[in-house]
Design a protein around this motif. Structure first.
Motif, PDB file in Angstrom:
ATOM      1  N   PRO A 165     -45.171  -8.546 -31.954  1.00  0.00           N
ATOM      2  CA  PRO A 165     -44.933  -9.899 -32.464  1.00  0.00           C
ATOM      3  C   PRO A 165     -43.739  -9.939 -33.425  1.00  0.00           C
ATOM      4  O   PRO A 165     -43.632  -9.111 -34.334  1.00  0.00           O
ATOM      5  CB  PRO A 165     -46.234 -10.248 -33.188  1.00  0.00           C
ATOM      6  CG  PRO A 165     -46.866  -8.946 -33.516  1.00  0.00           C
ATOM      7  CD  PRO A 165     -46.391  -7.954 -32.495  1.00  0.00           C
ATOM      8  N   PHE A 166     -42.862 -10.899 -33.201  1.00  0.00           N
ATOM      9  CA  PHE A 166     -41.679 -11.099 -34.041  1.00  0.00           C
ATOM     10  C   PHE A 166     -41.578 -12.561 -34.457  1.00  0.00           C
ATOM     11  O   PHE A 166     -41.953 -13.442 -33.696  1.00  0.00           O
ATOM     12  CB  PHE A 166     -40.382 -10.774 -33.271  1.00  0.00           C
ATOM     13  CG  PHE A 166     -40.144  -9.328 -33.014  1.00  0.00           C
ATOM     14  CD1 PHE A 166     -39.599  -8.511 -33.997  1.00  0.00           C
ATOM     15  CD2 PHE A 166     -40.426  -8.775 -31.772  1.00  0.00           C
ATOM     16  CE1 PHE A 166     -39.355  -7.176 -33.745  1.00  0.00           C
ATOM     17  CE2 PHE A 166     -40.187  -7.440 -31.522  1.00  0.00           C
ATOM     18  CZ  PHE A 166     -39.649  -6.634 -32.513  1.00  0.00           C
TER      19      PHE A 166
ATOM     20  N   VAL B 237     -48.717 -14.959 -28.661  1.00  0.00           N
ATOM     21  CA  VAL B 237     -47.899 -14.603 -27.499  1.00  0.00           C
ATOM     22  C   VAL B 237     -47.981 -13.098 -27.234  1.00  0.00           C
ATOM     23  O   VAL B 237     -48.080 -12.660 -26.084  1.00  0.00           O
ATOM     24  CB  VAL B 237     -46.438 -15.069 -27.710  1.00  0.00           C
ATOM     25  CG1 VAL B 237     -45.520 -14.510 -26.650  1.00  0.00           C
ATOM     26  CG2 VAL B 237     -46.361 -16.587 -27.730  1.00  0.00           C
ATOM     27  N   SER B 238     -47.967 -12.303 -28.282  1.00  0.00           N
ATOM     28  CA  SER B 238     -48.058 -10.848 -28.111  1.00  0.00           C
ATOM     29  C   SER B 238     -49.404 -10.433 -27.536  1.00  0.00           C
ATOM     30  O   SER B 238     -49.484  -9.510 -26.727  1.00  0.00           O
ATOM     31  CB  SER B 238     -47.830 -10.146 -29.450  1.00  0.00           C
ATOM     32  OG  SER B 238     -46.511 -10.338 -29.871  1.00  0.00           O
ATOM     33  N   LYS B 239     -50.446 -11.121 -27.955  1.00  0.00           N
ATOM     34  CA  LYS B 239     -51.777 -10.830 -27.436  1.00  0.00           C
ATOM     35  C   LYS B 239     -51.863 -11.187 -25.950  1.00  0.00           C
ATOM     36  O   LYS B 239     -52.473 -10.481 -25.155  1.00  0.00           O
ATOM     37  CB  LYS B 239     -52.819 -11.628 -28.230  1.00  0.00           C
ATOM     38  CG  LYS B 239     -54.207 -11.037 -28.200  1.00  0.00           C
ATOM     39  CD  LYS B 239     -55.152 -11.843 -29.068  1.00  0.00           C
ATOM     40  CE  LYS B 239     -55.156 -11.267 -30.474  1.00  0.00           C
ATOM     41  NZ  LYS B 239     -56.194 -11.877 -31.335  1.00  0.00           N
TER      42      LYS B 239
ATOM     43  N   ASN C  56     -42.806 -12.553 -28.747  1.00  0.00           N
ATOM     44  CA  ASN C  56     -43.136 -11.139 -28.585  1.00  0.00           C
ATOM     45  C   ASN C  56     -41.864 -10.317 -28.360  1.00  0.00           C
ATOM     46  O   ASN C  56     -41.934  -9.169 -27.940  1.00  0.00           O
ATOM     47  CB  ASN C  56     -44.135 -10.930 -27.442  1.00  0.00           C
ATOM     48  CG  ASN C  56     -43.581 -11.332 -26.095  1.00  0.00           C
ATOM     49  OD1 ASN C  56     -42.602 -12.068 -25.996  1.00  0.00           O
ATOM     50  ND2 ASN C  56     -44.210 -10.843 -25.038  1.00  0.00           N
ATOM     51  N   VAL C  57     -40.709 -10.920 -28.652  1.00  0.00           N
ATOM     52  CA  VAL C  57     -39.420 -10.217 -28.556  1.00  0.00           C
ATOM     53  C   VAL C  57     -38.491 -10.669 -29.685  1.00  0.00           C
ATOM     54  O   VAL C  57     -38.612 -11.778 -30.200  1.00  0.00           O
ATOM     55  CB  VAL C  57     -38.704 -10.464 -27.198  1.00  0.00           C
ATOM     56  CG1 VAL C  57     -39.489  -9.867 -26.056  1.00  0.00           C
ATOM     57  CG2 VAL C  57     -38.445 -11.932 -26.966  1.00  0.00           C
ATOM     58  N   ASP C  58     -37.571  -9.803 -30.018  1.00  0.00           N
ATOM     59  CA  ASP C  58     -36.463 -10.146 -30.914  1.00  0.00           C
ATOM     60  C   ASP C  58     -35.432 -10.822 -30.023  1.00  0.00           C
ATOM     61  O   ASP C  58     -34.811 -10.180 -29.173  1.00  0.00           O
ATOM     62  CB  ASP C  58     -35.909  -8.867 -31.545  1.00  0.00           C
ATOM     63  CG  ASP C  58     -34.654  -9.081 -32.374  1.00  0.00           C
ATOM     64  OD1 ASP C  58     -34.176 -10.231 -32.486  1.00  0.00           O
ATOM     65  OD2 ASP C  58     -34.145  -8.085 -32.913  1.00  0.00           O
ATOM     66  N   ILE C  59     -35.271 -12.116 -30.178  1.00  0.00           N
ATOM     67  CA  ILE C  59     -34.406 -12.886 -29.285  1.00  0.00           C
ATOM     68  C   ILE C  59     -32.944 -12.679 -29.665  1.00  0.00           C
ATOM     69  O   ILE C  59     -32.515 -13.063 -30.751  1.00  0.00           O
ATOM     70  CB  ILE C  59     -34.767 -14.386 -29.333  1.00  0.00           C
ATOM     71  CG1 ILE C  59     -36.204 -14.562 -28.845  1.00  0.00           C
ATOM     72  CG2 ILE C  59     -33.794 -15.206 -28.491  1.00  0.00           C
ATOM     73  CD1 ILE C  59     -36.751 -15.952 -29.017  1.00  0.00           C
ATOM     74  N   GLN C  60     -32.206 -12.061 -28.769  1.00  0.00           N
ATOM     75  CA  GLN C  60     -30.781 -11.825 -28.999  1.00  0.00           C
ATOM     76  C   GLN C  60     -29.955 -13.048 -28.624  1.00  0.00           C
ATOM     77  O   GLN C  60     -28.995 -13.384 -29.287  1.00  0.00           O
ATOM     78  CB  GLN C  60     -30.300 -10.603 -28.193  1.00  0.00           C
ATOM     79  CG  GLN C  60     -31.039  -9.329 -28.551  1.00  0.00           C
ATOM     80  CD  GLN C  60     -30.876  -8.942 -30.012  1.00  0.00           C
ATOM     81  OE1 GLN C  60     -29.776  -8.952 -30.539  1.00  0.00           O
ATOM     82  NE2 GLN C  60     -31.980  -8.636 -30.667  1.00  0.00           N
ATOM     83  N   LYS C  61     -30.344 -13.697 -27.522  1.00  0.00           N
ATOM     84  CA  LYS C  61     -29.656 -14.901 -27.059  1.00  0.00           C
ATOM     85  C   LYS C  61     -30.710 -15.833 -26.482  1.00  0.00           C
ATOM     86  O   LYS C  61     -31.519 -15.433 -25.654  1.00  0.00           O
ATOM     87  CB  LYS C  61     -28.620 -14.553 -25.976  1.00  0.00           C
ATOM     88  CG  LYS C  61     -27.874 -15.773 -25.442  1.00  0.00           C
ATOM     89  CD  LYS C  61     -26.900 -15.398 -24.340  1.00  0.00           C
ATOM     90  CE  LYS C  61     -26.088 -16.531 -23.793  1.00  0.00           C
ATOM     91  NZ  LYS C  61     -26.643 -17.831 -23.699  1.00  0.00           N
ATOM     92  N   ILE C  62     -30.692 -17.061 -26.917  1.00  0.00           N
ATOM     93  CA  ILE C  62     -31.651 -18.053 -26.415  1.00  0.00           C
ATOM     94  C   ILE C  62     -31.245 -18.451 -24.999  1.00  0.00           C
ATOM     95  O   ILE C  62     -30.109 -18.855 -24.764  1.00  0.00           O
ATOM     96  CB  ILE C  62     -31.685 -19.295 -27.320  1.00  0.00           C
ATOM     97  CG1 ILE C  62     -32.102 -18.906 -28.736  1.00  0.00           C
ATOM     98  CG2 ILE C  62     -32.619 -20.354 -26.735  1.00  0.00           C
ATOM     99  CD1 ILE C  62     -31.890 -19.995 -29.765  1.00  0.00           C
TER     100      ILE C  62
END
Length: 169
Positions: A53-54, A45-47, A8-14
């Protein structure tokens, strides 16, 4: 190869510390080679947690799995060994004496294999409760269509993942 992570996010860093415990192969960062599977996870996950959702997209050279630089565990298909590994990792807090293999201590940098989806939950519960034998468990798993997962547990393993994009679902 391309690997996908639904979120549910744009992951910039794991961040491994943000990964949830008690997953199939332990607490790690999970991906799949099946884009549709990642899309379904992103929607789920977004729900559950809100947000958008990404699907985060990564490039991964699968030769790393066999290069000897990482401690890798690969399950080609469902088996007794795979089932016990998954059950132990999923139930860690409920087991007084841990038997068999697990990844509680991130002894593996990467673990790959089938996903123990909801179709298997009843079988796992029946096996854990002693209602069916391990032979029955393995035989029943052969009839299930399972998808794949690649899970990463260490910074060293994550260094082999290159983010190449993100898409809204």
């Amino acid at each position: 190869m391309r690997l996908y992570h639904g979120s549910n996010v744009d992951i910039q860093k794991i961040e491994l510390s943000k990964c949830r415990p008690n997953k199939d192969f332990g607490k790690g960062f999970y991906l799949t080679s099946i884009k549709e599977q990642a899309e379904r996870m992103a929607l789920r996950v977004s729900k559950m947690y809100g947000r958008t959702p990404f699907v985060n997209i990564y490039s991964f050279n699968e030769k790393v799995l066999f290069g000897g630089n990482l401690n890798v565990r690969i399950f080609e298909k469902p088996s007794e060994e795979w089932a016990k590994f998954v059950i132990t990792n999923r139930n860690y807090k409920r087991i007084e004496t841990v038997e068999g293999d697990n990844n509680f201590d991130s002894r593996y940098d990467i673990v790959c294999g089938p996903i123990a989806n909801d179709d298997l939950a009843l079988l796992f519960r029946q096996f854990s409760d002693g209602l069916i034998s391990v032979e029955t468990l393995v035989n029943e798993m052969e009839f299930k269509k399972l998808t794949d997962q690649y899970s990463f547990y260490t910074e060293k393993a994550l260094s082999y993942l290159l983010k190449t994009g993100v898409e809204n679902v």
